[in-house]
Design a protein around this motif. Sequence first.
Motif: not given
Length: 272
Positions: A128-153
């Motif tokens: 839970r702490a790791a989840r919260r830290a990840w969300c805190t780190q990326h909560v202010r990301w804008q559309r331009q930043q997310w556009a630079q991410v390649l989601f793979t699975d």
Amino acid sequence: MPPRRKLSDLDRGRAIGWLQDGVAARQVAQRLAVAPSVIIRLKQRFQATGRVQERQRSGRPRVTTQREDRFIQRQAMQQRMATANDIRQRLQATTNTVSGQTIRNRLHNFGLRARRPVRGTTLTANHRAARRAWCTQHVRWQRQQWAQVLFTDESRFSLESADGRIRVWRRRGERFAEGAVLERQRFCGGSVMVWEGISTRLRTPLYHVVVNLTGVRYQNEILQPLVVPALVRFFRMTNAPPHRSAAVNTFIQQARVNRMLWPANSPDLNPI
């Protein structure tokens, strides 16, 4: 079609009018498609009270008090997995003796229904702490930043049938009827695993993972030919063992591609 057992107020008035005009009770029952006993009781009620409406009935006496009803609701809300009989035993140990169906009726009155629970992953305090830290780190990301991410699975698809629970509608004695039997292969039907990456700008080719995916194969068959040419700044992948191998970590550093760290036991992101 079996005859009705109840009449509307309009039909009761029509029945009394016909009876007063000399129509036989059996004929009135045929016109209104009810049993003759319904018309006879209606005639007797009208002669005794002068009204055609049914008298108010008190109904079955309530066996639980408002305080006990609140106790039933509180027990169900505090322990969602408790059965009606579990709550009945707790109530019986305190004040009253009721049936399991009474417990279900009270819970239904509060809008609670028994449903299959959603299956979730067990999370520790560190998760839970790791989840919260990840969300805190990326909560202010804008559309331009997310556009630079390649989601793979990777995803595995069953070739035989759906993995979920399947139900069939049937009558008594139709267990082995045609159309009510789910045919399956005795030793599974196999599956297909595929890999793909998507972003707001592109989509990688769909890659068919033929055999078990290792760290070396993940580097040579997926990262090198598919991820690196995408020219993304970040790429997100799960915490599967091949993704965390030493060979993959070394290759990522040499290719200068930033891997988006993903907390353990975290659900997949829905890019939509």
